[in-house]
Design a protein around this motif. Structure first.
Motif, PDB file in Angstrom:
ATOM      1  N   ARG A 102       0.835  -1.201   0.000  1.00  0.00           N
ATOM      2  CA  ARG A 102       0.000   0.000   0.000  1.00  0.00           C
ATOM      3  C   ARG A 102       0.870   1.252   0.000  1.00  0.00           C
ATOM      4  O   ARG A 102       0.606   2.205  -0.718  1.00  0.00           O
ATOM      5  N   LEU A 119       2.305   1.772  -3.347  1.00  0.00           N
ATOM      6  CA  LEU A 119       1.314   2.310  -4.279  1.00  0.00           C
ATOM      7  C   LEU A 119       1.124   3.801  -4.042  1.00  0.00           C
ATOM      8  O   LEU A 119       1.099   4.597  -4.977  1.00  0.00           O
ATOM      9  N   ALA A 120       1.039   4.169  -2.766  1.00  0.00           N
ATOM     10  CA  ALA A 120       0.872   5.590  -2.444  1.00  0.00           C
ATOM     11  C   ALA A 120       2.048   6.381  -2.994  1.00  0.00           C
ATOM     12  O   ALA A 120       1.875   7.471  -3.546  1.00  0.00           O
ATOM     13  N   VAL A 133       1.644   6.785  -6.765  1.00  0.00           N
ATOM     14  CA  VAL A 133       0.652   7.810  -7.082  1.00  0.00           C
ATOM     15  C   VAL A 133       1.247   9.197  -6.854  1.00  0.00           C
ATOM     16  O   VAL A 133       1.066  10.112  -7.653  1.00  0.00           O
ATOM     17  N   HIS A 134       2.004   9.292  -5.776  1.00  0.00           N
ATOM     18  CA  HIS A 134       2.630  10.573  -5.473  1.00  0.00           C
ATOM     19  C   HIS A 134       3.600  10.972  -6.590  1.00  0.00           C
ATOM     20  O   HIS A 134       3.609  12.119  -7.037  1.00  0.00           O
ATOM     21  N   GLU A 151      -8.947   7.191  -7.857  1.00  0.00           N
ATOM     22  CA  GLU A 151      -8.072   6.396  -8.722  1.00  0.00           C
ATOM     23  C   GLU A 151      -7.178   5.492  -7.878  1.00  0.00           C
ATOM     24  O   GLU A 151      -6.926   4.343  -8.221  1.00  0.00           O
ATOM     25  N   THR A 152      -6.700   6.039  -6.774  1.00  0.00           N
ATOM     26  CA  THR A 152      -5.846   5.231  -5.907  1.00  0.00           C
ATOM     27  C   THR A 152      -6.633   4.038  -5.364  1.00  0.00           C
ATOM     28  O   THR A 152      -6.133   2.916  -5.305  1.00  0.00           O
ATOM     29  N   ARG A 153      -7.865   4.305  -4.985  1.00  0.00           N
ATOM     30  CA  ARG A 153      -8.689   3.231  -4.453  1.00  0.00           C
ATOM     31  C   ARG A 153      -8.897   2.142  -5.515  1.00  0.00           C
ATOM     32  O   ARG A 153      -8.769   0.954  -5.252  1.00  0.00           O
ATOM     33  N   PHE A 156      -4.625   5.531 -14.845  1.00  0.00           N
ATOM     34  CA  PHE A 156      -4.004   6.775 -14.393  1.00  0.00           C
ATOM     35  C   PHE A 156      -3.828   7.815 -15.487  1.00  0.00           C
ATOM     36  O   PHE A 156      -3.737   9.000 -15.202  1.00  0.00           O
TER      37      PHE A 156
END
Lengths: 399, 293
Positions: free
Chosen positions: A17, A20-21, A24-25, A38-40, A65
């Motif tokens: 997780r 993934l964060a 995304v960052h 989108e992250t979810r 994305f």
């Protein structure tokens, strides 16, 4: 394909997780528009069978994305760099605040005009007491009678030398852009008394009269504001004007509903996104980062060719006015410029060429490039001072 | 039923659409995440066909909304049937009913005309909703499209909120004549449809043009690939290739090298502006053909 079964593999661990964060960052840093939803969804994907192979997951993430072609093209590189730890060669950071040494930015050009200190025009708090003194210092300033605004209106941009006066020039440019918009939208409202009945509203209003349509409500073709596409020459020969024009363009982007800005010197850069920043100082900073090589030579023909090929289809529609701000000194061939102007001419409604040199005494557009371009230009006008910019207003309102 | 990428690609191919790498994944995702799919790409690369193939594959309705500038709620979502409403009001005139009753009767389901977006969320079976060339519509339309795509409900002031009975599979296409808003892009899955590789284009030709021989299909596809690299004002799409292949087949061409004359004459199927036609002269056509195996 109804309701694809989400075969839950093991639930995603905390470490993944976090990864993934982080991904995304890093996408956000690269200018991707990625929200929480989108992250979810990405997490959902990681739980599904798609995560069995990185290739599959890459494709799925790419669809999720990316939002535009430019995202699409560099997604693989970013994905590989993050998840597979392959080196990323090209810098992709867009919104950075750091700035390379030795790079000449628009901001510096603006500052260069103000000889006193490095205050940026947009950030300066104006001090009422200083105002008169400053404007009186400007070379052609008139001390008697005339208002400050008019006074500034007469000064050639080249001769404005203090930040405060620059700010005023900028403000005027911004106001001007704003007044163009007002003029156009007002026209819009008057035309609403159209020739056709608006049945929906008429019936809605007729109910209170027992179905007799007493109030007739009309509609007519909607008027839309014209779109303005600005091509700004930022080459060395335009140095004296670039700063002010940039602020003028910033004002236009800020105030027109539909406007696009490009900047060219030896190549063409799309700067709308940078200039849409409200704060002028930051906008100029961001634009400076995008437009490296400002203040060099000019290749108008090539820049226009690039514009016609890659941007014109998207930014130009039938109600578009293209405004070129340039002195027409071109290091490319006049033939190319002429041909590209002809292509542009076919696409858009009006071409306005603003040339600061017209303000000079004894100037005639004899440069080869200018000669080639002139037949395709609807309005060839001076833009050496604010008055000349203001004189454009009725013309633009007429389009 | 659960399908993986290959199965879906195969099923699509059976309907006559040869999907590219990644499109199958994107289509699976639309289902998995219930998000709309935004397809971008040059004109003529087969974006619209994706939706058609999907509808065929799912054996469901295809509801198409063609966007244009000035498209508004009454063309896209719903409209009241004014003529019937007026008649109804007139008919009740003498009956002495009070205004509220009349209003209720006149703004009821009976007088509502469904337009594509409303129709799409009121189907029994989830249909495929194709919103074609969304970039041609204006920002206002985009705003209420967003509302529908996120909640799948429509609020009609006179009637109340209409909830979706089934959630349609939504495909949006865009040619890039206008920049779409970030909000819409973020909401959608994205897939960029590029011109197909010669190999894929040949397979498309074989799927679409009956009686075409595989060798000829590959030759046509390769020549097309070369032609697209020329500096053309209007780059021909896949639809043009299909036309051209059908034309060549109809004219009796067996091998492009043996029928150069035919190739040059039939270029009208592919080159659609005067500049392009004069640019691809006989010499250029021969040179391009020379590069094709």
């Amino acid at each position: 394909m109804s309701a694809l079964i989400l075969e839950t593999r093991e639930d995603v661990g905390a470490a993944l997780r976090m990864r993934l964060a982080g991904f995304v960052h890093s996408l956000r840093n690269s200018g991707f528009k990625v929200g929480l939803a989108e992250t979810r969804d990405a997490l959902t994907l990681m739980r599904s069978q798609l995560s069995a192979r990185p290739g599959l997951l890459k494709g799925a993430f790419r669809s999720l994305f990316c939002g535009r072609l430019s995202d699409w093209q560099r997604f693989d590189e970013l994905f590989d760099a993050y998840w597979l730890e392959k080196g990323l060669k090209t810098g992709v950071k867009v919104s950075g605040t750091s700035q390379k040494k030795g790079m000449k930015t628009i901001r510096e050009l603006v500052d260069a005009q103000g000889s006193r200190q490095e205050t940026i025009a947009g950030d300066v708090e104006r001090q009422p007491g200083e105002e008169d003194e400053d404007s009186n210092e400007s070379p052609s300033g008139r001390r008697e009678g005339a208002s400050i605004a008019e006074n500034l209106g007469q000064v050639d941009f080249r001769n404005i030398h203090d930040p405060d006066a620059i700010e005023k020039a900028h403000d005027l440019a911004e106001r001007l852009a704003r007044s163009m918009r007002v003029r156009l939208t007002r026209r819009d409202r008057q035309k609403r008394k159209g020739p056709r009945l608006d049945l929906r509203k008429t019936i809605r209003h007729s109910i209170s009269h027992g179905g007799t349509p007493i109030e007739l409500i009309r509609k007519g073709p909607r008027q839309r504001q014209l779109r303005l596409v600005v091509l700004l020459d930022a080459s060395g020969s335009m140095n004296n004007y670039t700063g002010v024009f940039t602020r003028f363009v910033h004002g236009i982007l800020d105030n027109f509903r539909e406007a696009e800005a490009f900047l060219f010197h030896t190549r063409l850069v799309h700067v709308s996104s940078a200039l849409s920043e409200r704060d002028a100082g930051r906008a100029l900073d961001r634009m400076g980062l995008m437009a490296q090589g400002v203040g060099g030579g000019t290749k108008i023909g090539e820049a226009l060719a690039d514009f016609n090929r890659s941007h014109a289809a998207r930014v130009i529609h039938s109600r578009t006015c293209v405004m070129i701000l340039s002195d027409g000194y071109d290091t490319g061939t006049p033939d190319q410029l002429g041909a590209e102007m002809a292509t542009l001419r076919r696409r858009c409604k009006r071409i306005v060429w603003l040339n600061p040199l017209i303000g000079w005494e004894g100037y005639a557009p004899t440069a080869g490039g200018m000669q080639a371009a002139l037949p395709h230009v609807d309005l060839f006008a001076p833009a050496h001072n604010l008055d000349s910019l203001a004189a454009l207003e009725p013309y633009l309102a007429k389009l | 039923m659960s399908k993986n990428k290959q199965q879906l690609a195969k099923a699509l191919a059976a309907t006559g659409y040869v999907a590219d790498e990644g499109l199958a994944t994107a289509l699976i995702l639309t289902d998995m995440l219930s998000r709309p799919l935004l397809l971008e790409g040059e004109a003529g690369v087969g974006k619209t066909e994706v939706a058609k193939a999907l509808a065929k594959l799912e054996e469901t309705n295809l509801i198409r909304l063609q966007c244009y500038e000035g498209l508004d709620r009454s063309d896209a979502i719903y409209e009241w049937n004014y003529q019937r409403q007026l008649l109804a009001i007139k008919a009740r005139e003498g009956s002495g009913e009070n205004a509220d009753k009349v209003e209720e009767a006149v703004f009821s389901e009976k007088y509502l005309l469904e337009r594509p977006l409303l129709a799409a969320i009121r189907q029994e079976n989830p249909p495929v909703l194709l919103i074609d060339e969304v970039d041609r519509a204006d920002e206002e339309f985009e705003a209420f499209l967003l509302e529908i795509l996120s909640d799948y409900q429509v609020s009609i002031p006179e009637l109340g909120t209409v909830e979706a009975t089934s959630i349609p599979r939504v495909v949006l296409t865009s040619n890039g004549t206008r920049e779409l808003s970030d909000a819409l892009r973020r909401r959608c899955l994205y897939h960029y449809v590029d011109y197909p590789s010669p190999d894929r284009e040949a397979r498309i030709l074989l799927a679409r043009v009956e009686g075409l021989d595989a060798a000829l299909a590959l030759q046509i596809a390769e020549l097309m690939g070369k032609l697209r690299k020329e500096d053309l004002a209007k780059v021909p799409g896949v639809a043009e290739t299909i036309d051209w292949a059908a034309a060549l087949l109809g004219l009796g061409a067996k091998n492009l090298h043996e029928s150069r004359e035919l190739v040059f004459d039939s270029l009208v199927c592919v080159l659609k502006t005067r500049e392009d036609q004069s640019r691809v002269s006989r010499e250029v056509a021969d040179r391009l053909l020379g590069k094709v195996a």
